[in-house]
Design a protein around this motif. Sequence first.
Motif, PDB file in Angstrom:
ATOM      1  N   ARG A 178       0.845  -1.197   0.000  1.00  0.00           N
ATOM      2  CA  ARG A 178       0.000   0.000   0.000  1.00  0.00           C
ATOM      3  C   ARG A 178       0.880   1.247   0.000  1.00  0.00           C
ATOM      4  O   ARG A 178       1.825   1.366   0.773  1.00  0.00           O
ATOM      5  N   ARG A 179       0.562   2.183  -0.872  1.00  0.00           N
ATOM      6  CA  ARG A 179       1.297   3.448  -0.907  1.00  0.00           C
ATOM      7  C   ARG A 179       0.595   4.445   0.001  1.00  0.00           C
ATOM      8  O   ARG A 179      -0.601   4.689  -0.163  1.00  0.00           O
ATOM      9  N   ALA A 180       1.315   5.017   0.909  1.00  0.00           N
ATOM     10  CA  ALA A 180       0.705   5.969   1.839  1.00  0.00           C
ATOM     11  C   ALA A 180       1.666   7.117   2.122  1.00  0.00           C
ATOM     12  O   ALA A 180       2.882   6.918   2.223  1.00  0.00           O
ATOM     13  N   TRP A 181       1.095   8.310   2.242  1.00  0.00           N
ATOM     14  CA  TRP A 181       1.847   9.514   2.564  1.00  0.00           C
ATOM     15  C   TRP A 181       1.056  10.308   3.602  1.00  0.00           C
ATOM     16  O   TRP A 181      -0.180  10.242   3.646  1.00  0.00           O
ATOM     17  N   VAL A 182       1.760  11.053   4.418  1.00  0.00           N
ATOM     18  CA  VAL A 182       1.100  11.968   5.347  1.00  0.00           C
ATOM     19  C   VAL A 182       1.687  13.357   5.162  1.00  0.00           C
ATOM     20  O   VAL A 182       2.883  13.526   4.870  1.00  0.00           O
ATOM     21  N   TYR A 183       0.819  14.337   5.313  1.00  0.00           N
ATOM     22  CA  TYR A 183       1.252  15.734   5.334  1.00  0.00           C
ATOM     23  C   TYR A 183       1.046  16.251   6.738  1.00  0.00           C
ATOM     24  O   TYR A 183      -0.054  16.202   7.289  1.00  0.00           O
ATOM     25  N   ASN A 184       2.133  16.731   7.368  1.00  0.00           N
ATOM     26  CA  ASN A 184       2.071  17.305   8.704  1.00  0.00           C
ATOM     27  C   ASN A 184       1.976  18.813   8.569  1.00  0.00           C
ATOM     28  O   ASN A 184       2.906  19.463   8.076  1.00  0.00           O
ATOM     29  N   ALA A 185       0.838  19.371   8.984  1.00  0.00           N
ATOM     30  CA  ALA A 185       0.609  20.799   8.786  1.00  0.00           C
ATOM     31  C   ALA A 185       1.588  21.652   9.588  1.00  0.00           C
ATOM     32  O   ALA A 185       1.983  22.732   9.143  1.00  0.00           O
ATOM     33  N   GLY A 186       1.973  21.165  10.786  1.00  0.00           N
ATOM     34  CA  GLY A 186       2.910  21.935  11.600  1.00  0.00           C
ATOM     35  C   GLY A 186       4.283  22.024  10.959  1.00  0.00           C
ATOM     36  O   GLY A 186       4.943  23.068  11.002  1.00  0.00           O
ATOM     37  N   GLN A 187       4.731  20.931  10.363  1.00  0.00           N
ATOM     38  CA  GLN A 187       6.046  20.896   9.724  1.00  0.00           C
ATOM     39  C   GLN A 187       5.985  21.299   8.256  1.00  0.00           C
ATOM     40  O   GLN A 187       7.020  21.539   7.637  1.00  0.00           O
ATOM     41  N   ARG A 188       4.778  21.358   7.688  1.00  0.00           N
ATOM     42  CA  ARG A 188       4.588  21.640   6.255  1.00  0.00           C
ATOM     43  C   ARG A 188       5.444  20.689   5.410  1.00  0.00           C
ATOM     44  O   ARG A 188       6.174  21.102   4.517  1.00  0.00           O
ATOM     45  N   ARG A 189       5.296  19.420   5.742  1.00  0.00           N
ATOM     46  CA  ARG A 189       6.159  18.418   5.121  1.00  0.00           C
ATOM     47  C   ARG A 189       5.351  17.186   4.737  1.00  0.00           C
ATOM     48  O   ARG A 189       4.502  16.723   5.506  1.00  0.00           O
ATOM     49  N   VAL A 190       5.621  16.647   3.550  1.00  0.00           N
ATOM     50  CA  VAL A 190       5.026  15.399   3.091  1.00  0.00           C
ATOM     51  C   VAL A 190       6.051  14.284   3.241  1.00  0.00           C
ATOM     52  O   VAL A 190       7.218  14.463   2.872  1.00  0.00           O
ATOM     53  N   ARG A 191       5.636  13.165   3.783  1.00  0.00           N
ATOM     54  CA  ARG A 191       6.558  12.035   3.908  1.00  0.00           C
ATOM     55  C   ARG A 191       5.809  10.728   3.683  1.00  0.00           C
ATOM     56  O   ARG A 191       4.593  10.642   3.873  1.00  0.00           O
ATOM     57  N   ARG A 192       6.555   9.714   3.250  1.00  0.00           N
ATOM     58  CA  ARG A 192       5.979   8.380   3.100  1.00  0.00           C
ATOM     59  C   ARG A 192       5.601   7.841   4.466  1.00  0.00           C
ATOM     60  O   ARG A 192       6.239   8.153   5.482  1.00  0.00           O
ATOM     61  N   ALA A 193       4.584   6.988   4.494  1.00  0.00           N
ATOM     62  CA  ALA A 193       4.075   6.483   5.767  1.00  0.00           C
ATOM     63  C   ALA A 193       3.883   4.973   5.683  1.00  0.00           C
ATOM     64  O   ALA A 193       2.754   4.480   5.577  1.00  0.00           O
ATOM     65  N   PRO A 194       4.962   4.206   5.726  1.00  0.00           N
ATOM     66  CA  PRO A 194       4.831   2.744   5.615  1.00  0.00           C
ATOM     67  C   PRO A 194       4.100   2.109   6.792  1.00  0.00           C
ATOM     68  O   PRO A 194       3.644   0.964   6.687  1.00  0.00           O
ATOM     69  N   GLN A 195       3.967   2.845   7.907  1.00  0.00           N
ATOM     70  CA  GLN A 195       3.270   2.282   9.063  1.00  0.00           C
ATOM     71  C   GLN A 195       1.760   2.307   8.901  1.00  0.00           C
ATOM     72  O   GLN A 195       1.031   1.782   9.742  1.00  0.00           O
ATOM     73  N   VAL A 196       1.246   2.912   7.825  1.00  0.00           N
ATOM     74  CA  VAL A 196      -0.198   2.941   7.581  1.00  0.00           C
ATOM     75  C   VAL A 196      -0.619   1.604   6.980  1.00  0.00           C
ATOM     76  O   VAL A 196      -0.973   1.495   5.801  1.00  0.00           O
ATOM     77  N   ALA A 197      -0.565   0.585   7.794  1.00  0.00           N
ATOM     78  CA  ALA A 197      -0.918  -0.777   7.378  1.00  0.00           C
ATOM     79  C   ALA A 197      -0.930  -1.670   8.612  1.00  0.00           C
ATOM     80  O   ALA A 197      -0.342  -1.330   9.653  1.00  0.00           O
ATOM     81  N   TYR A 198      -1.613  -2.792   8.501  1.00  0.00           N
ATOM     82  CA  TYR A 198      -1.629  -3.808   9.557  1.00  0.00           C
ATOM     83  C   TYR A 198      -1.964  -3.185  10.915  1.00  0.00           C
ATOM     84  O   TYR A 198      -2.976  -2.510  11.047  1.00  0.00           O
ATOM     85  N   ASP A 199      -1.083  -3.377  11.919  1.00  0.00           N
ATOM     86  CA  ASP A 199      -1.382  -2.863  13.253  1.00  0.00           C
ATOM     87  C   ASP A 199      -0.691  -1.540  13.554  1.00  0.00           C
ATOM     88  O   ASP A 199      -0.501  -1.179  14.715  1.00  0.00           O
ATOM     89  N   GLY A 200      -0.339  -0.795  12.498  1.00  0.00           N
ATOM     90  CA  GLY A 200       0.107   0.575  12.703  1.00  0.00           C
ATOM     91  C   GLY A 200      -1.009   1.381  13.350  1.00  0.00           C
ATOM     92  O   GLY A 200      -2.192   1.046  13.218  1.00  0.00           O
ATOM     93  N   PRO A 201      -0.688   2.461  14.060  1.00  0.00           N
ATOM     94  CA  PRO A 201      -1.717   3.217  14.781  1.00  0.00           C
ATOM     95  C   PRO A 201      -2.702   3.909  13.846  1.00  0.00           C
ATOM     96  O   PRO A 201      -2.317   4.458  12.822  1.00  0.00           O
ATOM     97  N   GLY A 202      -3.978   3.873  14.203  1.00  0.00           N
ATOM     98  CA  GLY A 202      -5.004   4.567  13.434  1.00  0.00           C
ATOM     99  C   GLY A 202      -4.899   6.068  13.615  1.00  0.00           C
ATOM    100  O   GLY A 202      -4.429   6.561  14.652  1.00  0.00           O
ATOM    101  N   THR A 203      -5.344   6.812  12.643  1.00  0.00           N
ATOM    102  CA  THR A 203      -5.224   8.271  12.649  1.00  0.00           C
ATOM    103  C   THR A 203      -5.967   8.900  13.822  1.00  0.00           C
ATOM    104  O   THR A 203      -7.174   8.691  13.990  1.00  0.00           O
ATOM    105  N   ALA A 204      -5.231   9.655  14.640  1.00  0.00           N
ATOM    106  CA  ALA A 204      -5.805  10.440  15.744  1.00  0.00           C
ATOM    107  C   ALA A 204      -6.736   9.604  16.618  1.00  0.00           C
ATOM    108  O   ALA A 204      -7.748  10.094  17.118  1.00  0.00           O
ATOM    109  N   ALA A 205      -6.383   8.333  16.828  1.00  0.00           N
ATOM    110  CA  ALA A 205      -7.272   7.399  17.514  1.00  0.00           C
ATOM    111  C   ALA A 205      -6.885   7.136  18.959  1.00  0.00           C
ATOM    112  O   ALA A 205      -7.490   6.275  19.608  1.00  0.00           O
TER     113      ALA A 205
END
Length: 453
Positions: free
Chosen positions: A252-279
């Motif tokens: 799965r291809r996943a990226w996150v944009y962090n508004a505080g850092q104004r930065r886009v980065r790959r997010a390989p942890q967005v899969a399986y038992d990686g933490p859910g968003t703001a959960a």
Amino acid sequence: MKLNKKLLASGVLAATLFAGNAVGAVSAEEAAKLGKSLTPIGAEKAGNGDEIPAWDGGLKQAPAGYNDDGIYVNPFPDDEVLFTIDQSNVDQYAENLSAGQIAMIKRYDDYKMPVYKTRRTATYPQSIMDETVENATSAQLIKDGNGIGNYQNATPFPIPTNGVEVIWNHITRYRGGSVARNVGQVTPTTDGAFSVVKFQDEFTWRTSLEDFEPDKDPNVLFYFKQVITAPARLAGNVLLVHETLDQVKEARRAWVYNAGQRRVRRAPQVAYDGPGTAADGMRTTDNFDMYNGAPDRYNWELVGKKEMYIPYNSYKLVDRSLDYDELIEAGHINQDYTRYELHRVWHVRATLKEGDRHIYAQRDFYFDEDTWQASVIDHYDGRGELWRVAEAHAMQFYDQEVPWYAIEVLYDLLSGRYLALGLTNEENDPYDFGVERSSREYTPAALRRSGVR
């Protein structure tokens, strides 16, 4: 073999793109049951002679009072509770409940399950049902069940022969082609205190893109984008996912944009038992939509079919007169607004493969036969102890012919906390089906534009 012209343009891969043995398609004789003794989606058309009626085509007409605005009104306002399952009688109904449902009733004195008349409202557009019938004799599991070949945009395995086929039916089920939602998520403390995280999210199937090209990104099933709009400390953060069909061949291809850092980065942890968003640690990535992602870490056993009380026709939970303070309580949502019905479900047990890791060592899934949606999932930890219980409070989006969820809840039996996702009662423009999107809007370069505070 006759294949629909959309076969290779369906947003998934043809069998020839994979290596490995292919299995799955049923015989023409078996497939001929679809639309006769079975519904076009693969459910038993007949009722049980008692509580479960025969399927008559589902709910396709909006009720009086619906304004075609995504604010769904209850089509059954006069239905009354037939009986309630609680601590006083749970043992009487145990054979029609999951272990997790029983555990919730026994843990909380005020937890109950109001049972209503069973209404088989589920249906899909005719084109989806037609393609499902075609899939029955063409769709195949490949790569040890980690991908599908010869498949088009519909249920791939309406007559399943094993557990992983059922899970693929859930993962690939039709949700309208393209839809945008404004929803809330809460993770209450043990005393019921909560704050709402608000999301704007979008699902767009590859074939629904304005600039769809059959040969472009053929391993992508759909695109998902999620923007946090509140609270202020999280607002502007964005998650982008390209959901690949064969996630072993291509993760799965996943990226996150962090508004505080104004930065886009790959997010390989967005899969399986990686933490859910703001959960707040209350769900894993693959708990979203009850279950999502690659099935490769589990062995999938098709236990069989049973009758079970599951959340259904949950229109009270989206009532605009109900605010979040009324719905969210300590330990669980306010069960006065829930509706349970007796339906047939497929029971699938997932057990973690030796050598693989996941915080859930076993999961027991119960899939509604009329929709292939996961309705209830019991999650067990590495010690074999029942840990979390997920329930999907389903409803039929009657103007779109789409079965989906009103809200999802995930209860933690150990901590006494829970997560509720998909809340819309206080949100503007909760659902917008048929949104027009292009592939340019689902690129990492587009993330920063989406995430400006």
